[in-house]
Write a protein that holds these residues in place. Structure first.
Motif, PDB file in Angstrom:
ATOM      1  N   MET A   1       0.838  -1.185   0.000  1.00  0.00           N
ATOM      2  CA  MET A   1       0.000   0.000   0.000  1.00  0.00           C
ATOM      3  C   MET A   1       0.883   1.249   0.000  1.00  0.00           C
ATOM      4  O   MET A   1       1.945   1.266   0.605  1.00  0.00           O
ATOM      5  CB  MET A   1      -0.911   0.017   1.219  1.00  0.00           C
ATOM      6  N   THR A   2       0.437   2.290  -0.668  1.00  0.00           N
ATOM      7  CA  THR A   2       1.183   3.526  -0.725  1.00  0.00           C
ATOM      8  C   THR A   2       0.305   4.671  -0.263  1.00  0.00           C
ATOM      9  O   THR A   2      -0.902   4.693  -0.493  1.00  0.00           O
ATOM     10  CB  THR A   2       1.661   3.814  -2.159  1.00  0.00           C
ATOM     11  N   ALA A   3       0.904   5.629   0.406  1.00  0.00           N
ATOM     12  CA  ALA A   3       0.169   6.794   0.891  1.00  0.00           C
ATOM     13  C   ALA A   3       0.416   7.982  -0.033  1.00  0.00           C
ATOM     14  O   ALA A   3       1.435   8.075  -0.693  1.00  0.00           O
ATOM     15  CB  ALA A   3       0.608   7.141   2.318  1.00  0.00           C
ATOM     16  N   THR A   4      -0.525   8.894  -0.083  1.00  0.00           N
ATOM     17  CA  THR A   4      -0.384  10.103  -0.862  1.00  0.00           C
ATOM     18  C   THR A   4       0.534  11.077  -0.125  1.00  0.00           C
ATOM     19  O   THR A   4       0.741  10.950   1.083  1.00  0.00           O
ATOM     20  CB  THR A   4      -1.760  10.744  -1.087  1.00  0.00           C
ATOM     21  N   VAL A 183       1.046  -3.180  15.718  1.00  0.00           N
ATOM     22  CA  VAL A 183       0.251  -1.961  15.855  1.00  0.00           C
ATOM     23  C   VAL A 183       0.739  -0.872  14.907  1.00  0.00           C
ATOM     24  O   VAL A 183      -0.061  -0.192  14.254  1.00  0.00           O
ATOM     25  CB  VAL A 183       0.267  -1.463  17.315  1.00  0.00           C
ATOM     26  N   ASP A 184       2.052  -0.675  14.814  1.00  0.00           N
ATOM     27  CA  ASP A 184       2.569   0.371  13.936  1.00  0.00           C
ATOM     28  C   ASP A 184       2.223   0.091  12.477  1.00  0.00           C
ATOM     29  O   ASP A 184       1.891   1.013  11.717  1.00  0.00           O
ATOM     30  CB  ASP A 184       4.080   0.505  14.103  1.00  0.00           C
ATOM     31  N   GLN A 185       2.299  -1.166  12.086  1.00  0.00           N
ATOM     32  CA  GLN A 185       1.924  -1.525  10.725  1.00  0.00           C
ATOM     33  C   GLN A 185       0.423  -1.304  10.503  1.00  0.00           C
ATOM     34  O   GLN A 185       0.000  -0.904   9.423  1.00  0.00           O
ATOM     35  CB  GLN A 185       2.304  -2.986  10.447  1.00  0.00           C
ATOM     36  N   GLY A 186      -0.364  -1.565  11.544  1.00  0.00           N
ATOM     37  CA  GLY A 186      -1.793  -1.287  11.461  1.00  0.00           C
ATOM     38  C   GLY A 186      -2.069   0.191  11.278  1.00  0.00           C
ATOM     39  O   GLY A 186      -2.921   0.591  10.475  1.00  0.00           O
ATOM     40  N   ALA A 188      -0.004   2.350   9.961  1.00  0.00           N
ATOM     41  CA  ALA A 188       0.468   2.722   8.631  1.00  0.00           C
ATOM     42  C   ALA A 188      -0.591   2.444   7.573  1.00  0.00           C
ATOM     43  O   ALA A 188      -0.693   3.170   6.575  1.00  0.00           O
ATOM     44  CB  ALA A 188       1.760   1.972   8.302  1.00  0.00           C
ATOM     45  N   PHE A 189      -1.391   1.425   7.782  1.00  0.00           N
ATOM     46  CA  PHE A 189      -2.437   1.092   6.813  1.00  0.00           C
ATOM     47  C   PHE A 189      -3.719   1.865   7.084  1.00  0.00           C
ATOM     48  O   PHE A 189      -4.213   2.602   6.223  1.00  0.00           O
ATOM     49  CB  PHE A 189      -2.721  -0.410   6.835  1.00  0.00           C
ATOM     50  N   VAL A 268     -10.816  -3.837   0.141  1.00  0.00           N
ATOM     51  CA  VAL A 268      -9.364  -3.869   0.297  1.00  0.00           C
ATOM     52  C   VAL A 268      -9.020  -4.720   1.518  1.00  0.00           C
ATOM     53  O   VAL A 268      -9.861  -4.959   2.389  1.00  0.00           O
ATOM     54  CB  VAL A 268      -8.782  -2.452   0.455  1.00  0.00           C
ATOM     55  N   ARG A 269      -7.764  -5.158   1.578  1.00  0.00           N
ATOM     56  CA  ARG A 269      -7.324  -6.010   2.682  1.00  0.00           C
ATOM     57  C   ARG A 269      -6.138  -5.377   3.391  1.00  0.00           C
ATOM     58  O   ARG A 269      -5.262  -4.783   2.762  1.00  0.00           O
ATOM     59  CB  ARG A 269      -6.939  -7.410   2.166  1.00  0.00           C
ATOM     60  N   ASP A 270      -6.132  -5.522   4.715  1.00  0.00           N
ATOM     61  CA  ASP A 270      -5.018  -4.991   5.497  1.00  0.00           C
ATOM     62  C   ASP A 270      -3.824  -5.952   5.387  1.00  0.00           C
ATOM     63  O   ASP A 270      -3.904  -6.980   4.700  1.00  0.00           O
ATOM     64  CB  ASP A 270      -5.451  -4.718   6.941  1.00  0.00           C
TER      65      ASP A 270
END
Length: 283
Positions: A1-4, A183-186, A188-189, A268-270
């Protein structure tokens, strides 16, 4: 996944739709949800049923006779049925007592009051009623933790009433709480990509929302850091639903790399394979 490049934000008008759950015995589950929670059946067919308050479905059940109980993996911790008033939550508590339905706990989170219990397959459920937003503490109750639920005060709101067999109108999905591997990865998504706003990070759990709500989503590592996706044929969450104004869907879709088509929106999937559907709100 990428963020704007800019931090995305989901609209304050966001609402949650039905949760879609796998159960091992549909008839057993439908009977339990009717009897213990007073839900009404909106539709039932071979292997599938929709339940809610008679107006809006909050739960979609799918039968998988081969489904096994959830184990040490990512997925559902609980979903929260949100009642429109303390009185309706009190009526739910009376219904649980009269049907001798076991509960696992009850708390006052200062933003909302809650009763916790499992369904016949062990899917976690929270029955909740929000306090008036003007009563919410500035920290949304996260710094001190919950207090015990005052059942006596809750039940006093309907003193003298006859028990109600079914829920009244206004029952909606309030929030979801998930097991994740990090948690941090959560964050981030769910925060940095999808656009939920962070409300609290407690280290082993985090809470995010839209529009300053106490939380539309919580996620924790209480089943262990690094846990993986749920195996095939496991009871639990198929997907949960976020409802947005139709003109907001494209903005979310543009922020994710992979999405599956779904009636009225996309899915979408986490990072652990847990699915969330984004659909347009009803006009």
């Amino acid at each position: 996944m990428t963020a704007t490049p800019q931090t995305p934000t989901l609209p304050a008008t966001l609402t949650l739709g039905a949760v879609h759950l796998t159960v091992s015995d549909l008839d057993r589950s439908v009977a339990w949800y009717q009897r213990s929670l007073g839900l009404r059946v909106h539709a039932q067919d071979v292997g599938r049923a929709s339940l809610g308050d008679g107006e809006v479905p909050v739960i979609e059940l799918y039968e998988d006779p081969a489904a096994r109980p959830a184990g040490r993996h990512a997925g559902l911790y609980h979903y929260a049925l949100l009642y429109p008033s303390r009185e309706e939550l009190a009526r739910a508590a009376v219904r649980l007592s009269l049907t001798e339905t076991p509960i696992e706990g009850a708390s006052d989170h200062r933003t909302h009051e809650a009763i916790y219990l499992p369904d016949p397959d062990g899917n976690g459920i929270e029955l909740a009623a929000d306090r008036e937003k003007t009563e919410w503490p500035k920290d949304l109750g996260y710094s001190r933790g919950p207090a015990p639920l005052d059942f006596r005060a809750l039940l006093s709101t309907i003193e003298g009433e006859a028990p109600a067999s079914f829920v009244g109108p206004g029952l909606r999905m309030g929030h979801l709480h998930l097991h994740v591997g990090d948690v941090d990865q959560g964050l981030a998504f769910y925060r940095d990509v999808l656009g939920f706003e962070g409300q609290a990070n407690l280290g082993s759990a985090a809470f995010v929302s839209a529009g300053g709500y106490h939380h539309h989503l919580g996620f924790n590592v209480w089943r262990g850091r690094g846990v993986g996706p749920a195996p095939e044929h496991t009871v639990g969450l198929r997907w949960w639903t976020v409802e947005l104004p139709a003109d907001e869907l494209d903005a979310v879709r543009a922020r994710v790399d992979v999405a599956s088509e779904l009636d009225g929106g996309f899915l979408v999937r986490d990072p652990w394979g847990t699915a969330v559907a984004f659909v347009a709100q009803a006009a």
